[in-house]
Motif scaffolding. Structure first.
Motif, PDB file in Angstrom:
ATOM      1  N   UNK A 161       0.807  -1.220   0.000  1.00 53.76           N
ATOM      2  CA  UNK A 161       0.000   0.000   0.000  1.00 53.76           C
ATOM      3  C   UNK A 161       0.846   1.278   0.000  1.00 53.76           C
ATOM      4  N   UNK A 172     -17.928 -13.946   6.379  1.00 51.45           N
ATOM      5  CA  UNK A 172     -16.753 -14.800   6.198  1.00 51.45           C
ATOM      6  C   UNK A 172     -16.182 -14.660   4.791  1.00 51.45           C
ATOM      7  N   UNK A 209     -14.238 -11.425   4.736  1.00 51.15           N
ATOM      8  CA  UNK A 209     -12.972 -11.549   5.462  1.00 51.15           C
ATOM      9  C   UNK A 209     -11.958 -12.352   4.661  1.00 51.15           C
ATOM     10  N   UNK A 210     -12.437 -13.421   4.045  1.00 50.82           N
ATOM     11  CA  UNK A 210     -11.557 -14.284   3.274  1.00 50.82           C
ATOM     12  C   UNK A 210     -10.980 -13.539   2.059  1.00 50.82           C
ATOM     13  N   UNK A 224      -8.937 -10.238   3.741  1.00 53.41           N
ATOM     14  CA  UNK A 224      -7.866 -10.503   4.682  1.00 53.41           C
ATOM     15  C   UNK A 224      -8.094  -9.877   6.042  1.00 53.41           C
ATOM     16  N   UNK A 225      -9.182  -9.130   6.181  1.00 53.23           N
ATOM     17  CA  UNK A 225      -9.516  -8.513   7.461  1.00 53.23           C
ATOM     18  C   UNK A 225     -11.018  -8.257   7.462  1.00 53.23           C
ATOM     19  N   UNK A 269     -12.717  -5.822   8.636  1.00 54.05           N
ATOM     20  CA  UNK A 269     -13.157  -4.439   8.476  1.00 54.05           C
ATOM     21  C   UNK A 269     -12.287  -3.607   7.532  1.00 54.05           C
ATOM     22  N   UNK A 270     -10.976  -3.841   7.602  1.00 50.85           N
ATOM     23  CA  UNK A 270     -10.065  -2.950   6.884  1.00 50.85           C
ATOM     24  C   UNK A 270      -9.878  -3.398   5.436  1.00 50.85           C
ATOM     25  N   UNK A 271      -9.920  -2.444   4.519  1.00 50.00           N
ATOM     26  CA  UNK A 271      -9.452  -2.697   3.157  1.00 50.00           C
ATOM     27  C   UNK A 271      -8.057  -2.087   3.106  1.00 50.00           C
ATOM     28  N   UNK A 272      -7.039  -2.916   3.246  1.00 49.42           N
ATOM     29  CA  UNK A 272      -5.704  -2.351   3.407  1.00 49.42           C
ATOM     30  C   UNK A 272      -4.606  -3.245   2.893  1.00 49.42           C
ATOM     31  N   UNK A 273      -3.496  -3.267   3.644  1.00 50.50           N
ATOM     32  CA  UNK A 273      -2.288  -3.960   3.207  1.00 50.50           C
ATOM     33  C   UNK A 273      -2.572  -5.419   2.847  1.00 50.50           C
ATOM     34  N   UNK A 274      -3.344  -6.096   3.712  1.00 49.69           N
ATOM     35  CA  UNK A 274      -3.593  -7.516   3.473  1.00 49.69           C
ATOM     36  C   UNK A 274      -4.549  -7.728   2.305  1.00 49.69           C
ATOM     37  N   UNK A 278      -2.367  -7.461  -0.990  1.00 51.30           N
ATOM     38  CA  UNK A 278      -1.544  -8.639  -1.296  1.00 51.30           C
ATOM     39  C   UNK A 278      -2.426  -9.812  -1.714  1.00 51.30           C
ATOM     40  N   UNK A 279      -3.568  -9.957  -1.052  1.00 52.61           N
ATOM     41  CA  UNK A 279      -4.474 -11.042  -1.409  1.00 52.61           C
ATOM     42  C   UNK A 279      -5.005 -10.891  -2.822  1.00 52.61           C
TER      43      UNK A 279
END
Lengths: 163, 224
Positions: free
Chosen positions: B70, B172, B175-176, B179-180, B182-187, B190-191
């Motif tokens: 990010x 679910x 989240x899957x 990667x989190x 609540x957050x739309x972010x770093x994970x 990458x996903x």
């Protein structure tokens, strides 16, 4: 193979079963840690909600005030501060209420007494309206009330948790 | 020279039947636009494949500069777009191709549908085709986030909320994907990158192979 032994497993069957079993086991051993990695976000324990100082209780009025506060946010390896906003005020029963400004229709930001609606929250995107308690007004787009923040009062200070 | 080289290899490995089997087949008159111009409708499947090849190649080259992080994603896209030789063209191909491939696959689907070409014995190929359509949509959705600009971020936010609206398992699924919870972010980035460049292309290649093997085995459906 002799017919008398037909309740027995043939050499070929035995090898088939063993190889399938061993192969299946090897395959599962290979794939299961990978799947575990992929579903890790589902297994993570939900972070306990920390409460953040927002304002002094003495400043809270009947008139909703827009208050911003920052919440430490942990996104995997990335730590940052997330800015949040709440409409803080006292209800007619003198209870403290802190509402999230995120419209329950499509997530725009609602404004107090916006769009010429007195004593209401108003969302400019699709004319969504909520009454003074944050309950959505019938026949406007939102389908649920504005979520209220969890709050805590300590030594005259207001702390907000999750909405 | 080349002929000699070919003969040398062919003598040892007998490769002629391999490519003959792939390349030598009769194209029936009713699908040849040279005979009936209206037969151009049969081109959309091939055009989908052609644009897919462009997408794969241009995507491979884009990853030489792109980083799914990010802090740097946007800067890397901006750099490859403005500083790298022909970067603007290659990213332009990938950007516009993404839309064109959806249009082509849609036209191909319409042709198959309105000609009834999905009927027995080609039902399975229709099913694989629909799966390919879903994979394409997945590629479009995951690729859209990668430049990590405002449009990308909020489009993904909306898309994830749509996923969340699924009854019972919606949260679910979100989240899957993200990667989190609540957050739309770093994970999330990458996903989406991993899904966009490894998982979905792998599925795409497998399904395309099945699609093409089936069409060769069953042949193109007859004239209307």
């Amino acid at each position: 193979m002799s017919e008398k032994k037909n309740n027995q497993v043939s050499r070929r069957q035995f090898l088939n079963y063993t190889l399938t079993g061993v192969g299946g086991f090897m395959g599962a051993a290979m794939v299961s840690p990978m799947v575990g990695m992929a579903v890790d976000p589902l297994l993570q324990a939900e972070g306990s909600s920390d409460f953040q100082y927002v304002m002094d209780v003495s400043e809270i009025t009947q008139q909703p005030q827009r208050k911003s506060f920052t919440v430490p946010q942990e996104d995997g390896w990335y730590e940052s501060e997330s800015e949040q906003t709440a409409w803080v005020y006292r209800t007619e029963n003198d209870e403290i209420l802190a509402l999230s400004p995120v419209c329950t229709h499509l997530g725009c930001t609602v404004d107090w007494e916006g769009g010429d609606y007195d004593n209401e929250f108003f969302c400019p995107c699709h004319n969504g309206r909520y009454d003074r308690m944050g309950v959505n007004i019938a026949d406007t787009p939102p389908t649920a009330p504005l979520p209220a923040y969890e709050y805590r009062v300590e030594e005259g200070k207001l702390y907000l948790g999750k909405a | 020279m080349l002929q000699k080289l070919y003969d040398w290899v062919d003598e040892r490995l007998d490769i002629t039947p391999i490519w003959r089997d792939i390349a030598d087949h009769e194209v029936p008159e009713h699908v040849n636009p040279a005979h009936h111009f209206s037969a151009f409708v049969y081109c959309f499947g091939g055009l989908t494949f052609f644009v897919t090849v462009i997408q794969v190649l241009s995507g491979m080259f884009l990853t030489m500069y792109y980083v799914p992080d990010i802090e740097n994603a946007f800067a890397s896209v901006e750099y490859l777009q403005s500083q790298v030789a022909h970067g603007q063209i290659v990213r332009g191909m990938h950007h516009w191709g993404a839309s064109v491939v959806i249009v082509m696959i849609f036209l191909h689907t319409l042709r198959v549908f309105f000609q009834g070409a999905y009927k027995k014995p080609r039902e399975l190929n229709w099913v694989v085709g629909v799966l390919l359509f879903f994979v394409m949509f997945g590629l479009g959705f995951t690729g859209y986030l990668l430049p990590w600009d405002n449009k990308a971020f909020f489009a993904t936010q909306v898309g994830l909320e749509i996923a969340e609206s699924v009854p019972v398992i919606g949260t679910d699924i979100k989240t899957l994907l993200a990667g989190d919870p609540e957050i739309v972010g770093a994970q999330t980035l990458t996903r989406f990158f991993a899904i966009h460049v490894f998982f979905l292309p792998a599925a795409l290649f497998g399904l395309m192979a099945a699609h093409f093997i089936m069409i060769r085995r069953q042949g193109i459906s007859g004239p209307l």
